[in-house]
Scaffold this motif. Structure first.
Motif, short mmCIF file in Angstrom:
data_model
loop_
_atom_site.label_atom_id
_atom_site.label_comp_id
_atom_site.label_asym_id
_atom_site.label_seq_id
_atom_site.Cartn_x
_atom_site.Cartn_y
_atom_site.Cartn_z
N MET A 198 12.56 -17.62 62.28
CA MET A 198 13.66 -16.79 61.86
C MET A 198 14.51 -16.45 63.08
O MET A 198 13.98 -16.23 64.17
CB MET A 198 13.16 -15.49 61.25
N ARG A 199 15.80 -16.37 62.85
CA ARG A 199 16.69 -15.92 63.92
C ARG A 199 17.83 -15.13 63.32
O ARG A 199 18.25 -15.35 62.18
CB ARG A 199 17.19 -17.07 64.76
N LEU A 200 18.32 -14.19 64.10
CA LEU A 200 19.44 -13.34 63.70
C LEU A 200 20.75 -14.02 64.03
O LEU A 200 20.90 -14.64 65.08
CB LEU A 200 19.37 -12.01 64.44
N VAL A 201 21.70 -13.88 63.12
CA VAL A 201 23.04 -14.45 63.30
C VAL A 201 24.05 -13.37 62.94
O VAL A 201 23.84 -12.62 61.99
CB VAL A 201 23.24 -15.69 62.39
N VAL A 202 25.13 -13.30 63.72
CA VAL A 202 26.19 -12.34 63.43
C VAL A 202 27.51 -13.08 63.22
O VAL A 202 27.81 -14.04 63.92
CB VAL A 202 26.33 -11.28 64.55
N ASP A 203 28.26 -12.64 62.23
CA ASP A 203 29.62 -13.14 62.00
C ASP A 203 30.56 -12.13 62.64
O ASP A 203 30.81 -11.06 62.07
CB ASP A 203 29.89 -13.29 60.50
N LEU A 204 31.07 -12.45 63.82
CA LEU A 204 31.91 -11.51 64.55
C LEU A 204 33.25 -11.27 63.87
O LEU A 204 33.93 -10.28 64.17
CB LEU A 204 32.11 -11.99 65.99
N GLY A 258 33.55 -2.06 70.61
CA GLY A 258 33.23 -3.48 70.56
C GLY A 258 32.39 -3.83 69.36
O GLY A 258 32.16 -3.02 68.47
N GLN A 259 31.91 -5.06 69.40
CA GLN A 259 31.12 -5.59 68.31
C GLN A 259 29.66 -5.73 68.73
O GLN A 259 29.33 -5.66 69.91
CB GLN A 259 31.69 -6.94 67.88
N VAL A 260 28.84 -5.99 67.76
CA VAL A 260 27.40 -6.08 67.98
C VAL A 260 27.06 -7.20 68.96
O VAL A 260 27.70 -8.24 68.99
CB VAL A 260 26.66 -6.29 66.64
N GLN A 261 26.04 -6.93 69.74
CA GLN A 261 25.44 -7.94 70.62
C GLN A 261 23.98 -8.06 70.21
O GLN A 261 23.27 -7.05 70.10
CB GLN A 261 25.55 -7.51 72.08
N ILE A 262 23.55 -9.27 69.95
CA ILE A 262 22.15 -9.50 69.61
C ILE A 262 21.37 -9.62 70.90
O ILE A 262 21.66 -10.47 71.74
CB ILE A 262 22.00 -10.77 68.74
N LEU A 263 20.39 -8.75 71.07
CA LEU A 263 19.59 -8.74 72.29
C LEU A 263 18.50 -9.81 72.25
O LEU A 263 18.15 -10.37 73.28
CB LEU A 263 18.96 -7.36 72.50
N ARG A 264 17.94 -10.03 71.07
CA ARG A 264 16.91 -11.06 70.88
C ARG A 264 17.18 -11.75 69.55
O ARG A 264 16.97 -11.16 68.49
CB ARG A 264 15.52 -10.43 70.82
N PRO A 265 17.62 -13.00 69.57
CA PRO A 265 17.88 -13.71 68.31
C PRO A 265 16.62 -13.87 67.44
O PRO A 265 16.71 -13.83 66.22
CB PRO A 265 18.39 -15.07 68.74
#
Length: 67
Positions: free
Chosen positions: A1-7, A30-37
């Protein structure tokens, strides 16, 4: 599993950071930053962040799914 963001959808509400502070960081402007995908042991928190994102900018992708 991995996290994905639609900026394009993220508006910086920081709900994800509240739900999973070890996985997400949202600067004040600002927008979200994924620290650990890879959420690893924080999978439940990652699912909550995805569920409660007000703009539905987050998703979890299962890379092990066979097509």
């Amino acid at each position: 599993m991995r996290l994905v963001v639609d900026l394009d959808l993220c508006q910086g509400h920081a709900v994800c950071q509240d739900e999973a502070p070890d996985l997400f960081q949202v600067p004040k402007t600002g927008q979200v930053q994924i620290l650990r995908p890879d959420p690893g042991t924080d999978l439940d928190a990652a699912r909550a962040a995805v569920r409660y994102c007000p703009t539905q900018a987050l998703s979890l992708v299962d890379d092990s799914a066979v097509e």
